[in-house]
Write a protein that holds these residues in place. Structure first.
Motif, PDB file in Angstrom:
ATOM      1  N   SER A 162       0.937  -1.290   0.110  1.00  0.00           N
ATOM      2  CA  SER A 162       0.108   0.135  -0.019  1.00  0.00           C
ATOM      3  C   SER A 162       0.783   1.278   0.008  1.00  0.00           C
ATOM      4  O   SER A 162       2.061   1.206   0.362  1.00  0.00           O
ATOM      5  CB  SER A 162      -1.099  -0.078   1.189  1.00  0.00           C
ATOM      6  OG  SER A 162      -0.097   0.388   2.310  1.00  0.00           O
ATOM      7  N   TYR A 172      -7.030 -12.529  -6.262  1.00  0.00           N
ATOM      8  CA  TYR A 172      -8.062 -11.583  -7.284  1.00  0.00           C
ATOM      9  C   TYR A 172      -8.078 -12.510  -8.565  1.00  0.00           C
ATOM     10  O   TYR A 172      -7.260 -13.117  -9.064  1.00  0.00           O
ATOM     11  CB  TYR A 172      -7.310 -10.171  -7.397  1.00  0.00           C
ATOM     12  CG  TYR A 172      -7.266  -9.406  -6.252  1.00  0.00           C
ATOM     13  CD1 TYR A 172      -8.339  -8.917  -5.763  1.00  0.00           C
ATOM     14  CD2 TYR A 172      -6.064  -9.143  -5.714  1.00  0.00           C
ATOM     15  CE1 TYR A 172      -8.184  -7.997  -4.581  1.00  0.00           C
ATOM     16  CE2 TYR A 172      -5.796  -8.216  -4.516  1.00  0.00           C
ATOM     17  CZ  TYR A 172      -6.911  -7.584  -4.057  1.00  0.00           C
ATOM     18  OH  TYR A 172      -6.953  -6.730  -3.123  1.00  0.00           O
ATOM     19  N   GLU A 192     -12.582  -9.899  -6.310  1.00  0.00           N
ATOM     20  CA  GLU A 192     -11.979 -11.135  -5.337  1.00  0.00           C
ATOM     21  C   GLU A 192     -12.689 -12.314  -5.611  1.00  0.00           C
ATOM     22  O   GLU A 192     -12.322 -13.400  -5.621  1.00  0.00           O
ATOM     23  CB  GLU A 192     -12.164 -10.696  -3.697  1.00  0.00           C
ATOM     24  CG  GLU A 192     -11.231  -9.589  -3.258  1.00  0.00           C
ATOM     25  CD  GLU A 192     -11.090  -9.578  -1.594  1.00  0.00           C
ATOM     26  OE1 GLU A 192     -11.686 -10.515  -0.901  1.00  0.00           O
ATOM     27  OE2 GLU A 192     -10.825  -8.328  -1.303  1.00  0.00           O
ATOM     28  N   ARG A 200     -17.115  -6.168  -5.685  1.00  0.00           N
ATOM     29  CA  ARG A 200     -16.536  -4.660  -5.668  1.00  0.00           C
ATOM     30  C   ARG A 200     -15.021  -4.582  -6.465  1.00  0.00           C
ATOM     31  O   ARG A 200     -14.379  -5.705  -6.365  1.00  0.00           O
ATOM     32  CB  ARG A 200     -15.930  -4.241  -4.281  1.00  0.00           C
ATOM     33  CG  ARG A 200     -15.685  -2.978  -4.071  1.00  0.00           C
ATOM     34  CD  ARG A 200     -15.341  -2.638  -2.438  1.00  0.00           C
ATOM     35  NE  ARG A 200     -14.119  -3.242  -2.180  1.00  0.00           N
ATOM     36  CZ  ARG A 200     -13.735  -3.196  -0.763  1.00  0.00           C
ATOM     37  NH1 ARG A 200     -14.353  -2.201  -0.122  1.00  0.00           N
ATOM     38  NH2 ARG A 200     -12.701  -3.677  -0.454  1.00  0.00           N
ATOM     39  N   GLU A 202     -11.553  -3.857  -7.296  1.00  0.00           N
ATOM     40  CA  GLU A 202     -10.288  -3.344  -6.710  1.00  0.00           C
ATOM     41  C   GLU A 202      -9.376  -2.775  -7.618  1.00  0.00           C
ATOM     42  O   GLU A 202      -9.083  -3.206  -8.569  1.00  0.00           O
ATOM     43  CB  GLU A 202      -9.573  -4.436  -5.929  1.00  0.00           C
ATOM     44  CG  GLU A 202     -10.177  -4.919  -4.655  1.00  0.00           C
ATOM     45  CD  GLU A 202     -10.638  -4.025  -3.439  1.00  0.00           C
ATOM     46  OE1 GLU A 202      -9.958  -3.051  -3.412  1.00  0.00           O
ATOM     47  OE2 GLU A 202     -11.558  -4.277  -2.685  1.00  0.00           O
ATOM     48  N   LEU A 204      -5.626  -1.506  -8.475  1.00  0.00           N
ATOM     49  CA  LEU A 204      -4.245  -1.715  -7.969  1.00  0.00           C
ATOM     50  C   LEU A 204      -3.263  -1.070  -8.943  1.00  0.00           C
ATOM     51  O   LEU A 204      -3.135  -1.449  -9.924  1.00  0.00           O
ATOM     52  CB  LEU A 204      -3.965  -3.112  -7.644  1.00  0.00           C
ATOM     53  CG  LEU A 204      -4.979  -3.928  -6.810  1.00  0.00           C
ATOM     54  CD1 LEU A 204      -4.587  -5.515  -6.982  1.00  0.00           C
ATOM     55  CD2 LEU A 204      -5.074  -3.706  -5.276  1.00  0.00           C
TER      56      LEU A 204
END
Length: 323
Positions: A162, A172, A192, A200, A202, A204
């Motif tokens: 992060s 994922y 996911e 949802r 994500e 990255l």
């Protein structure tokens, strides 16, 4: 440069498919293929030139559009095209899509070709400096692994760092790789689990991926990312008016290609474009809209217009401090 844009974007690809695959085609079929293969707004530009204004590729016979070219028609690469391809090969991002063997073979073919331009010929005044390191072997490996996973609908095990330096690990299903012009970076859109009723998305940053490994788990099909993202959009889209001067319409369609949008013609040189976005997209969309200057006028929504005015006010204040 108009010749260039027509040759190397999706317009060239779809017209080439018409000429090579179908000796005759109806206007309805042509409309369907343009909508399916190009941008949503491409129909406004392409269809009239193929059917009415005519570029000379087709002629009407018995209600169909028939190719005027023979079946043996072939177009070898021109010196200009070779020069352009050599220039593309100098972009460090191209290595993300090719193997070392492919790169070596292509470089050998174009070894004596002078590039049309080089990366040093461009100065990006509105781009963030902390771009992704495309020459990093790990970055390239991660990119190609994710590309393969998307094509094969395979889940991946990702170790991610992060922005606060914390490392997390998740499984994922990668769905899309997205390029940001302003940040000069790639992002991964993933979920996911594709079996969740309301998965949802994500997002990255590829530069923060520390490791990625293919798993044995696969999905029957990829989820509809656009539909999932649309649930997070603001109730009202950003509404902009585009003055089609200095090729502004085509530039805008390319600039906003990664957003869901709808465009309609208002008058001879004005188009209305509705751009759908969520909170995460807001800042980047603001910057992109501002880069067009007077060619684009923002007329809504109220929140987006307010943010735009605030950003302009801050820029003005900074300029006054400098001067």
């Amino acid at each position: 440069m108009e010749l260039f844009s027509e040759v190397y974007n999706c317009y060239f690809q779809v017209i080439s498919a018409f000429l090579q695959k179908d000796r005759r085609i109806s206007e309805r079929e042509m409309r369907f293929h343009i909508n399916d293969s190009c941008f949503r707004e491409s129909i406004l530009y392409l269809l009239p030139r193929l059917t009415k204004q005519s570029w000379g590729f087709f002629e009407k016979k018995d209600g169909f559009l028939c190719s005027k070219l023979s079946e043996q028609f072939y177009t070898p690469l021109t010196d200009l095209q070779k020069s352009y391809l050599k220039a593309v090969l100098l972009d460090d991002k191209i290595r993300l899509f090719l193997s070392n063997t492919e790169i070596a073979d292509i470089n050998a073919v174009f070894s004596n070709i002078r590039p049309l331009y080089t990366p040093e010929d461009f100065y990006y005044y509105d781009r963030f400096a902390d771009r992704d390191d495309y020459g990093n072997p790990d970055y390239r490996k991660h990119f190609q692994t994710l590309m393969a996973a998307i094509l094969d609908r395979t889940y991946v095990d990702i170790l991610y760092e992060s922005r606060f330096g914390h490392r997390v690990r998740h499984i994922y299903l990668p769905c899309r790789l997205e390029y940001s012009i302003k940040n000069d970076c790639f992002r991964l859109l993933a979920v996911e689990s594709h079996r969740q009723r309301n998965p949802r998305v994500e997002i990255l940053n590829l530069s923060r991926i520390q490791a990625v490994t293919l798993t044995s788990k696969t999905a029957g099909k990829l989820p509809d990312i656009n539909r999932i993202l649309s649930r997070s959009y603001h109730r009202e889209p950003a509404r902009i008016l585009i003055k089609d001067r200095r090729n502004a319409l085509e530039r805008a369609m390319l600039q906003f290609a990664n957003y869901e949008k709808s465009t309609r013609r208002i008058d001879a040189d004005t188009y209305e474009c509705l751009i759908y976005y969520n909170k995460k997209m807001e800042t980047e969309l603001l910057i992109e809209v501002l880069s067009f200057g007077p060619m684009i006028q923002v007329v809504g929504n109220k929140d987006f217009l307010r943010l735009l005015k605030e950003r302009l006010a801050r820029q003005k204040a900074m300029l006054e401090e400098i001067s």
